[in-house]
Design a protein around this motif. Sequence first.
Motif, PDB file in Angstrom:
ATOM      1  N   ILE A   1     -32.971  -3.006  23.726  1.00  0.00           N
ATOM      2  CA  ILE A   1     -33.443  -1.734  24.285  1.00  0.00           C
ATOM      3  C   ILE A   1     -32.868  -1.506  25.682  1.00  0.00           C
ATOM      4  N   VAL A   2     -32.809  -2.565  26.469  1.00  0.00           N
ATOM      5  CA  VAL A   2     -32.277  -2.412  27.824  1.00  0.00           C
ATOM      6  C   VAL A   2     -30.821  -1.975  27.789  1.00  0.00           C
ATOM      7  N   PHE A   3     -30.052  -2.570  26.876  1.00  0.00           N
ATOM      8  CA  PHE A   3     -28.641  -2.159  26.775  1.00  0.00           C
ATOM      9  C   PHE A   3     -28.527  -0.682  26.412  1.00  0.00           C
ATOM     10  N   ILE A   4     -29.365  -0.227  25.495  1.00  0.00           N
ATOM     11  CA  ILE A   4     -29.309   1.183  25.102  1.00  0.00           C
ATOM     12  C   ILE A   4     -29.755   2.064  26.272  1.00  0.00           C
ATOM     13  N   LEU A   5     -30.795   1.592  26.975  1.00  0.00           N
ATOM     14  CA  LEU A   5     -31.306   2.393  28.084  1.00  0.00           C
ATOM     15  C   LEU A   5     -30.266   2.563  29.185  1.00  0.00           C
ATOM     16  N   LEU A   6     -29.405   1.552  29.331  1.00  0.00           N
ATOM     17  CA  LEU A   6     -28.371   1.634  30.374  1.00  0.00           C
ATOM     18  C   LEU A   6     -27.552   2.911  30.230  1.00  0.00           C
ATOM     19  N   ILE A   7     -27.300   3.303  28.948  1.00  0.00           N
ATOM     20  CA  ILE A   7     -26.533   4.526  28.719  1.00  0.00           C
ATOM     21  C   ILE A   7     -27.211   5.699  29.406  1.00  0.00           C
TER      22      ILE A   7
END
Lengths: 165, 356
Positions: free
Chosen positions: B286-292
Amino acid sequence: MELFKPEFGLVFWMFVAFLCLYFILAKFAWPFIIKSMEQRADLIDKGVAYAQQAKANLDNAKAEADKVIAEARNQQAEILREAAKMKTQIIEEAKATASAEAQKVSEAAQVSIEQARRESEKQLKEEVSELALQIAEKILRANMRSDAAQKELVNKLLNEVETKN
Amino acid sequence: MKKVITAIVALVIVGLMAFGYMSASRHAAEGHETKLDPKEVIFEHLGDAYGWEVPFSHHYRIPLPIIVRDNGGSWHCFLSSRLADGQEYDGFKIATEGEHKGKVVSTDGSRPLDFSITKNAFGIFIAAILVILMVFSIKRWYKKHGMKAPRKGTALLEVVVDFVYTDTIRPIMGREAPKYAPYLLTVFFFILTMNLLGLIVIFPGGANLTGNLAVTLVLAVCTFLVTNLTGTKEYWKEIFWPDVPVALKCPLPLMPIIEIFGIFTKPIALMIRLFANMMGGHMVVIVFILLIFIFGANSLAVGVGTSVFSLAFSLFMLLLDTLVSFIQAYVFTILSTMFISMAHVKHHVQVAVDKE
């Protein structure tokens, strides 16, 4: 923080779901599956052992067959040799018998030839003696025509008898 | 052929990204999502909910039943769609702030006894049904085909059963294996299914099941109960009167205290390990996706650049999580097996203990 605080309702449903799942599977599925799996493992193990045994048997059978064939060959050779030996023996024997027979026949022939010869000799002798007698008679007759000669002979014979006695 | 497939996949990904940007920017323009709060998004995705979200919609949720008992002792049952968007129904609402944020509360703010079929509870039922279907498919094969080796999916399941039972449970438990194998195999398949369901992002999956402490708590408590309720006399003797010098246990029961702690720390370690592994994996994705979105808030170009990175990393993390799903299910099972078999010591033997 909500995440680290187990919610009672969820614990309850999880517990119910897990127990139901456990009882259903433990009663109806797992023992059967485990048993079947073990049976199949056994079957496969046994199959492998059986196949190995069969292969060993087959190898043995091949060796056995080879042995039997070799033995048969030997026997065949033996028989052939025997036969050859017997053949020569029979021929030898036949030859010996034949020669013995021939011997006998020739001996018999000789005997009969001898007999025939003797007979003919005897006959010849008789004929010759008869002939000699006739000749002697004739000669005698010719010699004894005169009385003097007869008298002389009688005398002579008488003399002979006298000297003999 | 391979190139065509790659091109199609790339096009689909780009299309989805564009779609996501469009809807995100529209929301921003409408003022629904004025500010992105990463922490809230993360915990919303990891936590439980009273409805099941569907792709491409921020409002519609698959309604699930809410079952609550109010303080007066009467039961209330209704669909979660009645409480959507802060509505009140039957004297209940979903709290928007305070101690019970996101939970059903009475209108006066107190928390009722909540037996709702939440997203996670529903996910647990789905997982249980899937496990039943899978396991009975193996059984059906054996019933139908006898000794023939299974094919396709059944073969895959059988390999897993064989791996867990023949290679793990039986060597550890020995003769007692058939007695405890049903429990351990159930635990393994249930955890594995829940783990993998958690990795699927749309409807049947997407619930963070094993990354929820309540779920792992129940599993750990079950192992705890099985271990201690079936323990032999020898097991209890080793706890209360272990084979150590008398000084360590007589005036001050030092070793017994440690052993008694050990009884509880073992299942707690089981609980925390599974929970932390699965939750951590989900959180990283989720954090990786949120970075976008965090970078995309500044400028579109940076967002697109980040998205390539983030997608690659989250894909990698998801693959890793697939592996972790299996490993954690296996670790939970093998440790449960060892705890149970350690509670069945017949005579004093030094068992190598993997307490991790």
